[in-house]
Design an enzyme around this catalytic site. Structure first.
Site, PDB file in Angstrom:
ATOM      1  N   ARG A 163       0.676  -1.018  -0.023  1.00 47.69           N
ATOM      2  CA  ARG A 163      -0.028  -0.158  -0.036  1.00 47.69           C
ATOM      3  C   ARG A 163       0.794   1.147  -0.001  1.00 47.69           C
ATOM      4  O   ARG A 163       0.554   2.184  -0.438  1.00 47.69           O
ATOM      5  CB  ARG A 163      -0.900   0.062   1.297  1.00 47.69           C
TER       6      ARG A 163
ATOM      7  N   HIS B 209       0.601   4.052  -2.754  1.00 48.73           N
ATOM      8  CA  HIS B 209       0.106   5.393  -2.569  1.00 48.73           C
ATOM      9  C   HIS B 209       1.187   6.453  -2.990  1.00 48.73           C
ATOM     10  O   HIS B 209       1.093   7.710  -3.409  1.00 48.73           O
ATOM     11  CB  HIS B 209      -0.337   5.829  -1.239  1.00 48.73           C
TER      12      HIS B 209
ATOM     13  N   TRP C   9       0.605  27.213  14.402  1.00 48.13           N
ATOM     14  CA  TRP C   9       1.269  28.230  14.056  1.00 48.13           C
ATOM     15  C   TRP C   9       1.331  29.504  14.377  1.00 48.13           C
ATOM     16  O   TRP C   9       2.375  30.158  14.633  1.00 48.13           O
ATOM     17  CB  TRP C   9       0.894  28.291  12.432  1.00 48.13           C
TER      18      TRP C   9
END
Length: 332
Positions: free
Chosen positions: A42, A46, A171
């Site tokens: 996988r 991906h 942030w």
């Protein structure tokens, strides 16, 4: 075995050793059905599946899933554990790129699980330049440098979670108010950002806000703020930085540019006629079709429902987490 840095292609002898190391790690009796093989397949799927034929960008070259923009995608949830399985191999053979290792591991896993021999060729590189990675991700969607910086301003909102993207923190001090504070904080603390390695091995940049002028208007107590490596690249890249400086000084300009590029983002993949009607093939054939309502209860991250690309991510993430709990419990 040391890698000859003058070559772009691993030798057969080097790859033989790597393949043997991958075979040894496949047997994981406490993980899932006893094998790391499926999740390694996988991972390669991906990684390579980011390729865009139209723009000839994306794909397995670069190993972009090491970065938040790809690794944090809901469709990739759980695959950080697959990458972790291969870290001992990377440590043993530091010369091999992640891009080659991830794809080679899948080929080895398929063969070891009774599948066919898959033709594999090495030579992929890893992106180590954060600016290059940003462009790798956004250029294939049709965005330019100015638009990349403007979209990055959305980091003014929300925070990262270590169990999703691997990074942790917010942030700015007020992550629920849209503003240009992200750019101000990024620039004002340019020399104060310090690298921090999280318990999961991921590195980010941190700073404890002490300047009252940069703190949230509601008087919220300052806490440790964070920036991703790709955020810091906006400062070091000569094409990105001027836009950071402009947006830090001029909120109206940032708002104007952000509204345009976010609208552009929302229209990606949509084709309209002169009247504004969507003329994608699915729309023409099926009309304006609404899907059935889903549960009011939040589902596992990335579990988008059967038939959609992120559906496998939910159970995969749960399986990986169960394995990690068993693994950590055995160490106690």
């Amino acid at each position: 075995m040391a890698q000859d840095t003058s070559t772009q292609q691993p030798t057969a002898a080097q790859l033989k050793e790597v393949k043997a190391a991958v075979r040894q790690l496949l047997h994981q009796p406490d993980y899932d059905d006893g094998s790391a093989g499926p999740v390694l397949v996988r991972l390669a799927w991906h990684s390579a599946g980011t390729y865009c034929k139209e723009t000839n960008t994306g794909g397995s070259n670069g190993a972009g899933m090491r970065y938040e923009k790809e690794g944090g995608d809901p469709a990739n949830a759980g695959l950080q554990h697959a990458r972790a399985f291969l870290e001992p191999v990377k440590k043993q053979f530091p010369w091999i790129t992640y891009a080659d290792l991830w794809t080679l591991a899948a080929v080895v896993a398929i063969r070891e699980m009774g599948g066919p021999d898959v033709a594999w060729r090495g030579g992929r590189t890893d992106f180590t330049d954060e600016s290059k990675h940003l462009r790798h991700v956004f250029y294939r969607m049709g965005f330019n440098d100015q638009e990349i910086v403007a979209l990055s301003g959305a980091h003014n909102l929300g925070r990262c979670h270590s169990d999703r993207s691997g990074f942790e923190g917010k942030w700015v001090n007020n992550p629920t108010r849209f503003s240009n504070q992200y750019f101000k904080v990024l620039l004002a603390n340019e020399k104060a950002w310090k690298k921090k390695r999280l318990p999961n091995g991921v590195e980010q940049f941190v700073y404890v806000e002490e300047d009252a002028d940069l703190a949230a208007d509601d008087g919220e107590k300052p806490e440790e703020l964070m920036m991703l490596p790709t955020d810091m690249a906006l400062l070091s890249d000569p094409a990105f930085r001027p836009w950071v400086e402009k947006y830090a000084k001029d909120k109206d300009l940032f708002f104007e540019h952000f509204s345009k590029v976010f609208a552009k983002l929302l229209e990606l993949g949509i084709r309209r006629d002169e009247s504004g009607k969507v003329v994608n093939e699915e729309n023409v054939e099926d009309g304006y079709k609404s899907a059935p309502k889903k549960s009011d209860t939040a589902t596992a991250p990335g579990d988008q429902g059967p038939g959609q690309i992120g559906h496998e991510a939910g159970p995969l993430k749960e399986e990986n987490e169960r394995f990690q709990r068993r693994k950590n419990g055995a160490k106690l």
